[in-house]
Design a protein around this motif. Structure first.
Motif, PDB file in Angstrom:
ATOM      1  N   GLN A  79       6.661  -5.994   2.444  1.00 18.40           N
ATOM      2  CA  GLN A  79       6.077  -4.951   2.319  1.00 18.40           C
ATOM      3  C   GLN A  79       4.902  -4.770   3.573  1.00 18.40           C
ATOM      4  O   GLN A  79       3.696  -4.429   3.027  1.00 18.40           O
ATOM      5  CB  GLN A  79       5.632  -3.594   1.246  1.00 18.40           C
ATOM      6  N   PRO A  80       4.875  -5.135   4.815  1.00 17.70           N
ATOM      7  CA  PRO A  80       4.113  -5.602   5.597  1.00 17.70           C
ATOM      8  C   PRO A  80       3.153  -4.071   6.011  1.00 17.70           C
ATOM      9  O   PRO A  80       1.965  -3.831   6.376  1.00 17.70           O
ATOM     10  CB  PRO A  80       4.525  -6.566   6.714  1.00 17.70           C
ATOM     11  N   ASP A  81       4.306  -2.718   6.495  1.00 16.00           N
ATOM     12  CA  ASP A  81       3.664  -1.674   6.393  1.00 16.00           C
ATOM     13  C   ASP A  81       2.813  -1.109   5.379  1.00 16.00           C
ATOM     14  O   ASP A  81       1.726  -0.503   5.629  1.00 16.00           O
ATOM     15  CB  ASP A  81       4.762  -0.428   6.261  1.00 16.00           C
ATOM     16  N   ILE A  82       3.237  -1.578   3.976  1.00 16.82           N
ATOM     17  CA  ILE A  82       2.053  -1.438   2.885  1.00 16.82           C
ATOM     18  C   ILE A  82       0.504  -1.518   2.947  1.00 16.82           C
ATOM     19  O   ILE A  82      -0.209  -1.208   3.023  1.00 16.82           O
ATOM     20  CB  ILE A  82       2.759  -1.256   1.325  1.00 16.82           C
ATOM     21  N   ALA A  83       1.448  -3.271   2.989  1.00 17.17           N
ATOM     22  CA  ALA A  83      -0.353  -3.981   3.206  1.00 17.17           C
ATOM     23  C   ALA A  83      -0.811  -3.673   4.086  1.00 17.17           C
ATOM     24  O   ALA A  83      -2.331  -3.440   4.351  1.00 17.17           O
ATOM     25  CB  ALA A  83       0.080  -5.438   3.365  1.00 17.17           C
ATOM     26  N   ALA A  84      -0.467  -3.426   5.403  1.00 15.08           N
ATOM     27  CA  ALA A  84      -1.464  -2.947   7.034  1.00 15.08           C
ATOM     28  C   ALA A  84      -1.797  -1.627   6.217  1.00 15.08           C
ATOM     29  O   ALA A  84      -2.936  -1.479   7.161  1.00 15.08           O
ATOM     30  CB  ALA A  84      -0.160  -3.112   7.898  1.00 15.08           C
ATOM     31  N   ALA A  85      -1.076  -0.863   6.014  1.00 11.44           N
ATOM     32  CA  ALA A  85      -2.321   0.311   5.576  1.00 11.44           C
ATOM     33  C   ALA A  85      -3.466   0.096   5.038  1.00 11.44           C
ATOM     34  O   ALA A  85      -4.456   1.013   5.167  1.00 11.44           O
ATOM     35  CB  ALA A  85      -1.415   1.220   5.189  1.00 11.44           C
ATOM     36  N   SER A  86      -3.048  -0.630   4.008  1.00 11.72           N
ATOM     37  CA  SER A  86      -4.391  -1.604   2.797  1.00 11.72           C
ATOM     38  C   SER A  86      -5.726  -1.712   3.389  1.00 11.72           C
ATOM     39  O   SER A  86      -6.415  -1.259   3.516  1.00 11.72           O
ATOM     40  CB  SER A  86      -3.716  -1.905   1.954  1.00 11.72           C
ATOM     41  N   MET A  87      -5.256  -2.990   4.534  1.00 17.64           N
ATOM     42  CA  MET A  87      -5.862  -3.646   5.332  1.00 17.64           C
ATOM     43  C   MET A  87      -6.753  -2.371   6.306  1.00 17.64           C
ATOM     44  O   MET A  87      -7.435  -2.454   6.472  1.00 17.64           O
ATOM     45  CB  MET A  87      -5.571  -4.901   6.286  1.00 17.64           C
ATOM     46  N   ALA A  88      -6.117  -1.247   7.187  1.00 17.62           N
ATOM     47  CA  ALA A  88      -6.197  -0.769   8.082  1.00 17.62           C
ATOM     48  C   ALA A  88      -7.615   0.131   7.189  1.00 17.62           C
ATOM     49  O   ALA A  88      -8.857   0.537   7.974  1.00 17.62           O
ATOM     50  CB  ALA A  88      -5.483   0.196   8.856  1.00 17.62           C
ATOM     51  N   LYS A  89      -7.064   0.647   6.221  1.00 19.54           N
ATOM     52  CA  LYS A  89      -8.360   1.709   5.562  1.00 19.54           C
ATOM     53  C   LYS A  89      -9.294   0.840   5.117  1.00 19.54           C
ATOM     54  O   LYS A  89     -10.437   1.036   4.734  1.00 19.54           O
ATOM     55  CB  LYS A  89      -7.456   2.222   4.427  1.00 19.54           C
ATOM     56  N   LYS A  90      -9.525  -0.400   4.446  1.00 17.02           N
ATOM     57  CA  LYS A  90     -10.321  -1.068   4.491  1.00 17.02           C
ATOM     58  C   LYS A  90     -11.522  -1.159   5.560  1.00 17.02           C
ATOM     59  O   LYS A  90     -12.881  -1.748   5.208  1.00 17.02           O
ATOM     60  CB  LYS A  90     -10.062  -2.402   3.370  1.00 17.02           C
ATOM     61  N   LEU A  91     -10.456  -1.903   6.856  1.00 17.40           N
ATOM     62  CA  LEU A  91     -11.182  -2.123   7.791  1.00 17.40           C
ATOM     63  C   LEU A  91     -11.509  -1.647   8.932  1.00 17.40           C
ATOM     64  O   LEU A  91     -11.923  -1.665   9.220  1.00 17.40           O
ATOM     65  CB  LEU A  91     -10.405  -3.759   8.347  1.00 17.40           C
ATOM     66  N   LYS A  92     -10.861  -0.647   8.051  1.00 15.51           N
ATOM     67  CA  LYS A  92     -11.405   0.831   9.631  1.00 15.51           C
ATOM     68  C   LYS A  92     -10.780   0.751  10.837  1.00 15.51           C
ATOM     69  O   LYS A  92     -11.219   0.280  12.004  1.00 15.51           O
ATOM     70  CB  LYS A  92     -13.191   1.295   9.865  1.00 15.51           C
ATOM     71  N   LEU A  93      -9.729  -0.222  10.330  1.00 15.17           N
ATOM     72  CA  LEU A  93      -8.205   0.103  11.914  1.00 15.17           C
ATOM     73  C   LEU A  93      -7.712   0.748  11.819  1.00 15.17           C
ATOM     74  O   LEU A  93      -7.144   1.610  10.835  1.00 15.17           O
ATOM     75  CB  LEU A  93      -7.987  -1.461  11.963  1.00 15.17           C
ATOM     76  N   SER A  94      -7.120   0.754  13.795  1.00 15.50           N
ATOM     77  CA  SER A  94      -5.966   1.670  13.638  1.00 15.50           C
ATOM     78  C   SER A  94      -4.926   0.817  12.931  1.00 15.50           C
ATOM     79  O   SER A  94      -4.440  -0.699  12.574  1.00 15.50           O
ATOM     80  CB  SER A  94      -5.178   2.066  14.958  1.00 15.50           C
ATOM     81  N   VAL A  95      -3.977   1.497  12.562  1.00 12.91           N
ATOM     82  CA  VAL A  95      -2.954   0.910  11.967  1.00 12.91           C
ATOM     83  C   VAL A  95      -1.891   0.114  12.511  1.00 12.91           C
ATOM     84  O   VAL A  95      -1.683  -0.940  12.362  1.00 12.91           O
ATOM     85  CB  VAL A  95      -1.377   2.595  10.754  1.00 12.91           C
ATOM     86  N   PRO A  96      -1.423   0.285  14.352  1.00 11.51           N
ATOM     87  CA  PRO A  96      -0.604  -0.426  14.942  1.00 11.51           C
ATOM     88  C   PRO A  96      -1.473  -2.046  15.236  1.00 11.51           C
ATOM     89  O   PRO A  96      -1.090  -2.640  15.290  1.00 11.51           O
ATOM     90  CB  PRO A  96      -1.301   0.032  15.902  1.00 11.51           C
TER      91      PRO A  96
END
Length: 327
Positions: A255-272
């Protein structure tokens, strides 16, 4: 593995001075856990390659295995190693070279899990530099002395026929984001980055002068390590930690979309940007915790030898606890 005698006092001594001088944590607090269900987990720097850890934290996957985990992020492997060795952190997920530095210094430490086997580093230089060789006499940024970024940078420079001890100046600059800012400010001319700073550096017009993928097909990007006394004295806790990390890796892949959203939130990145970063390494994330192949590990040791970090392989019995690894 023995450091060259001529480098021992300089490189290992410098690393130990860094350990002694740095503050215990970059986020305040700390204090390792000594109860049967708690773990203080240390990370070296904010990094997209640690996405499974951010997912485990965001969704509290640790609780499913009866754990309470407090995650603390530091400013490099040296600071993280100090916290582990002092007992302020129970488990580190950091570079293999960082843990080996502690082990070489006769500290009580063992690697017990892998799975982050991605060659996700690349070197970027200011527009006037188009090759590693053209970086002679310039400032090269790494996270901390003795870290993977230091080892790999020394290898890259040696591979180009330069002497990393004399032909370049290696600057300890912390995480990729801080070093990219230092490059933009003119303080550094060459840097080794992981995603998403590789993406940002390319967008800003910096030249990619070397990609680790062009050198090796796999690399021990992160490993889980701890004082061997912690692992040996807390087998059940360590087992539950490994089970949770494995589950987080599996969910990251499925589920890479869920992992990407978690990582984006933690690192203050855009989801793309988070998704683009993950796409670079997700196929080399292994939930069974394996280390890279023998061929890739030999390349790791050869890089260290070429970069004059060490002279020979350290036997696995000195640094690896295989209890939780695939048989």
């Amino acid at each position: 593995m023995r450091y060259r005698k001529s480098l021992l006092s300089k490189r290992l001594g410098a690393a130990l001075l860094v350990l002694a001088a740095l503050p215990l944590t970059s986020c305040g607090g700390g204090g390792a856990s000594n109860t049967s269900n708690t773990i203080t987990l240390g990370l070296p720097v904010p990094a997209t390659t640690l996405a499974p850890v951010y997912l485990a934290d965001e969704e509290n996957l640790w609780a499913k295995n009866g754990l309470k985990v407090k995650t603390v992020t530091f400013s490099g492997d040296a600071e993280l190693a100090k916290a582990v060795l002092s007992g302020d952190v129970d488990v580190a997920i950091g570079s293999l070279s960082g843990s080996l530095t502690a082990i070489e210094a006769h500290q009580d430490a063992k690697v017990f899990y892998g799975g982050f086997d991605m060659p996700a580093f690349a070197w970027y230089a200011v527009p006037s530099i188009h090759s590693v060789g053209q970086g002679k006499g310039k400032n090269w940024g790494v996270t901390t002395l003795g870290s993977s970024t230091d080892l790999l940078t020394r290898y890259a420079v040696s591979h180009a026929g330069l002497d990393p001890s004399h032909d370049i100046k290696i600057i300890q600059g912390g995480a990729s984001a801080a070093r990219l800012a230092a490059t933009q400010a003119g303080q550094l001319q060459v840097n080794v980055f992981t995603e998403p700073q590789t993406i940002y550096a390319a967008r800003d017009g910096y030249n990619k002068i070397l990609d680790l993928k062009d050198v090796v097909d796999s690399y021990p990007m992160h490993v889980a390590w701890a004082k061997s006394s912690f692992v040996n004295g807390n087998k059940d806790r360590a087992k539950r930690f490994v089970a949770t990390l494995s589950a987080a890796m599996t969910k990251t892949k499925k589920q890479p979309d869920i992992a990407a959203a978690s990582m984006a939130k933690k690192l203050k990145l855009s989801v793309p940007d988070a998704k683009a970063s993950m796409a670079e390494w997700i196929n080399q994330l292994y939930p069974d915790g394996r280390l890279p192949s023998d061929k890739a590990m030999n390349a790791f040791w050869n890089m260290g030898i070429s970069g004059k970090s060490f002279t020979s392989k350290l036997p696995e019995s000195k640094w690896l606890d295989t209890t939780f690894l695939p048989r």
